[in-house]
Design an enzyme around this catalytic site. Structure first.
Site, PDB file in Angstrom:
ATOM      1  N   THR A  13      57.861  36.809  11.965  1.00 30.22           N
ATOM      2  CA  THR A  13      57.079  35.745  12.626  1.00 30.22           C
ATOM      3  C   THR A  13      56.457  34.774  11.627  1.00 30.22           C
ATOM      4  OG1 THR A  13      55.229  37.265  12.609  1.00 30.22           O
ATOM      5  CG2 THR A  13      56.470  37.111  14.675  1.00 30.22           C
ATOM      6  N   ALA A  15      56.227  32.116   8.134  1.00 35.91           N
ATOM      7  CA  ALA A  15      56.891  30.861   7.767  1.00 35.91           C
ATOM      8  C   ALA A  15      58.237  31.144   7.087  1.00 35.91           C
ATOM      9  CB  ALA A  15      55.983  30.047   6.842  1.00 35.91           C
ATOM     10  N   VAL A  16      58.266  32.117   6.189  1.00 34.59           N
ATOM     11  CA  VAL A  16      59.533  32.452   5.512  1.00 34.59           C
ATOM     12  C   VAL A  16      60.445  33.225   6.463  1.00 34.59           C
ATOM     13  CG1 VAL A  16      60.576  33.698   3.565  1.00 34.59           C
ATOM     14  CG2 VAL A  16      58.466  32.399   3.218  1.00 34.59           C
ATOM     15  N   CYS A 130      58.050  30.859  -5.952  1.00 34.54           N
ATOM     16  CA  CYS A 130      58.653  29.582  -5.538  1.00 34.54           C
ATOM     17  C   CYS A 130      58.488  28.479  -6.581  1.00 34.54           C
ATOM     18  CB  CYS A 130      58.069  29.144  -4.197  1.00 34.54           C
ATOM     19  SG  CYS A 130      56.277  29.221  -4.139  1.00 34.54           S
ATOM     20  N   SER A 160      52.895  25.523   2.753  1.00 34.41           N
ATOM     21  CA  SER A 160      53.847  26.553   3.191  1.00 34.41           C
ATOM     22  C   SER A 160      53.822  27.786   2.300  1.00 34.41           C
ATOM     23  CB  SER A 160      55.262  25.979   3.239  1.00 34.41           C
ATOM     24  OG  SER A 160      55.589  25.385   2.004  1.00 34.41           O
ATOM     25  N   HIS A 244      57.453  21.875  -2.528  1.00 30.02           N
ATOM     26  CA  HIS A 244      56.619  21.706  -3.725  1.00 30.02           C
ATOM     27  C   HIS A 244      57.185  20.589  -4.598  1.00 30.02           C
ATOM     28  CE1 HIS A 244      54.713  25.316  -2.584  1.00 30.02           C
ATOM     29  NE2 HIS A 244      55.155  26.153  -3.504  1.00 30.02           N
ATOM     30  N   GLN A 319      59.960  24.745  -0.538  1.00 34.05           N
ATOM     31  CA  GLN A 319      59.395  26.034  -0.922  1.00 34.05           C
ATOM     32  C   GLN A 319      59.862  27.142   0.010  1.00 34.05           C
ATOM     33  OE1 GLN A 319      56.851  27.637   1.044  1.00 34.05           O
ATOM     34  NE2 GLN A 319      56.908  29.346  -0.425  1.00 34.05           N
TER      35      GLN A 319
HETATM   36  P1  A2P Z   1      52.365  38.937  12.379  1.00 34.32           P
HETATM   37  O1  A2P Z   1      52.729  37.546  12.824  1.00 34.32           O
HETATM   38  O2  A2P Z   1      52.663  39.965  13.401  1.00 34.32           O
HETATM   39  O3  A2P Z   1      50.975  39.010  11.804  1.00 34.32           O
HETATM   40  P2  A2P Z   1      53.127  34.231   6.647  1.00 34.32           P
HETATM   41  O4  A2P Z   1      53.707  34.494   5.291  1.00 34.32           O
HETATM   42  O5  A2P Z   1      53.658  33.001   7.280  1.00 34.32           O
HETATM   43  O6  A2P Z   1      51.623  34.299   6.618  1.00 34.32           O
HETATM   44  O7  A2P Z   1      53.610  35.452   7.568  1.00 34.32           O
HETATM   45  C1  A2P Z   1      53.279  36.785   7.290  1.00 34.32           C
HETATM   46  C2  A2P Z   1      54.224  37.714   8.019  1.00 34.32           C
HETATM   47  O8  A2P Z   1      53.872  39.046   7.671  1.00 34.32           O
HETATM   48  C3  A2P Z   1      54.134  37.604   9.525  1.00 34.32           C
HETATM   49  O9  A2P Z   1      55.413  37.804  10.107  1.00 34.32           O
HETATM   50  C4  A2P Z   1      53.210  38.766   9.864  1.00 34.32           C
HETATM   51  O10 A2P Z   1      53.386  39.283  11.174  1.00 34.32           O
HETATM   52  C5  A2P Z   1      53.679  39.782   8.874  1.00 34.32           C
HETATM   53  N1  A2P Z   1      52.676  40.831   8.692  1.00 34.32           N
HETATM   54  C6  A2P Z   1      51.394  40.698   8.334  1.00 34.32           C
HETATM   55  N2  A2P Z   1      50.763  41.897   8.332  1.00 34.32           N
HETATM   56  C7  A2P Z   1      51.685  42.806   8.708  1.00 34.32           C
HETATM   57  C8  A2P Z   1      51.669  44.231   8.908  1.00 34.32           C
HETATM   58  N3  A2P Z   1      50.578  44.951   8.716  1.00 34.32           N
HETATM   59  N4  A2P Z   1      52.832  44.841   9.291  1.00 34.32           N
HETATM   60  C9  A2P Z   1      53.943  44.104   9.483  1.00 34.32           C
HETATM   61  N5  A2P Z   1      54.022  42.766   9.314  1.00 34.32           N
HETATM   62  C10 A2P Z   1      52.910  42.122   8.936  1.00 34.32           C
END
Ligand code: A2P
Length: 341
Positions: A13, A15-16, A130, A160, A244, A319
């Site tokens: 879910t 950004a990456v 990055c 990002s 970037h 990035q």
């Molecule tokens: P979630 O959306 O359920 O919080 P970004 O780098 O854009 O901040 O995204 C971080 C990603 O890491 C998201 O998909 C987030 O899911 C996931 N994430 C954060 N904490 C956990 C966790 N405890 N277990 C699994 N995935 C996680």
């Protein structure tokens, strides 16, 4: 039944994570089954992959059963905890966090530079920082022809790099600022709208360097396999959503001209020259966003070095793509596990 690999995305879910999906799709990466993993907050939601809705599952120690390739981008602590579990379950991990990058047993790979290192992996392959990727893709072909002994990099980094929530915060704080409303930052601990600030990673009180800068220095030496290369770096965030920029000045062992640099870069993998002096048109994040290549321009003699050994240039790269998801998918494309699947 498909023989193609089962691929897990950890942080689907984010950004990456979203770009992992888009990049696999765009590059026709063979996937037998996609496992979409995130936190409990997202479990039960779906992501679209090749026209199908894939249910997001909560990441647990049991998530990797039957997984061939796991792409991680959920932060360093999640990688530290779950990447070894994924490897034990038989998966090869391509990790976008900094958790394992400097581990001597973990290859740190930019395929245009050191794809051969993938063979050395013991289960985990690290995707570099990055800012390092953005600088090193164009510097490597120059370094190969005329060793770069010293480089000075100043970054202009997008939101990002701090994740989807930071991108949202940039938008929200900009709206609030334009409407004259107060805004309390939640993700980036400094005012982001219409502002520029030193990179938001921890700063070493003794050296004055922040973690991002230290990563660029250490990772460059590891990827170039050149411990002696001298590197000065200043990392800064600017209010740009993605892609970037970096101002780079480098000094070679032998004299080098801007025409030589242009000739080398015109044939370099993953590089596109954008260097139109007549139109004053050079690399910009708006042009780099959504693109695979590192854009390189403002290629010119560094006037502070009259000996003719130094060149200055300005680069921009997405990035989320070459700086993260694209580089990771390129690594995954080279895994023997995939060829055997
Ligand atoms: P979630 O959306 O359920 O919080 P970004 O780098 O854009 O901040 O995204 C971080 C990603 O890491 C998201 O998909 C987030 O899911 C996931 N994430 C954060 N904490 C956990 C966790 N405890 N277990 C699994 N995935 C996680």
């Amino acid at each position: 039944m498909s023989n193609d690999p089962v691929v897990a995305i950890v942080g689907v879910t984010g950004a990456v994570g979203a770009e992992f999906i888009a990049t696999m799709d765009k590059r026709n990466f063979r996937v037998g089954k996609l496992k979409a993993l995130a936190s409990a907050r997202s479990a039960g939601q779906t992501v679209n992959f090749r026209g199908e809705q894939v249910m997001i599952e909560e990441l647990t120690p049991h998530s990797f059963h039957g997984v061939d390739i796991a792409l991680f981008s959920a932060g360093g602590s999640i990688s530290k905890k779950y990447a070894p579990i994924a490897v034990k379950s038989g998966a090869v991990v391509v990790d976008n966090s900094s958790a394992f990058r400097m581990d001597p047993d973990v290859p740190l790979v930019i395929p245009e530079i050191n794809a051969g290192r993938i063979r050395d992996h013991k289960g985990i392959i690290a995707n570099p920082n990055c800012s390092a990727i953005t600088a090193l893709v164009p510097l490597w072909p120059i370094h190969r022809q005329n060793r770069i002994k010293r480089m000075i990099i100043s970054t202009y980094q997008a939101a990002s790099g701090a994740g989807a929530a930071a991108m949202e915060e940039l938008k929200e704080s900009t709206r609030a600022s334009l409407e004259g409303r107060p805004f309390t930052p939640k993700v980036i601990p400094l005012p982001y709208a219409f502002n520029v600030f030193s990179h938001n990673t921890a700063i070493d009180p003794d050296t004055g360097y922040n973690d991002e800068e230290t990563k660029v220095i250490k990772e460059t030496r590891k990827i170039f396999e050149d411990e002696k290369i001298a590197i000065g770096v200043t990392c800064v965030r600017v209010p740009v959503l993605r892609a970037h920029c970096e101002a780079i000045t480098f000094e070679c062992e032998r004299p080098i001209s801007e025409d030589e640099v242009r000739a080398i870069l015109s044939k370099a993998l993953g590089v596109r020259i954008v260097d139109d002096r007549a139109k004053n048109y050079f690399p910009m994040p708006i042009d780099a966003s959504g693109q695979d290549d590192v854009l390189v321009g403002r290629i010119r003699k560094d006037l502070s070095d009259p000996s003719g050994h130094s060149i200055a240039m300005f680069v921009s790269a997405d990035q989320l793509l070459k700086g993260a998801a694209l580089n990771a998918v390129q690594i995954a494309e080279l895994l023997p596990q995939r060829a055997m699947a």
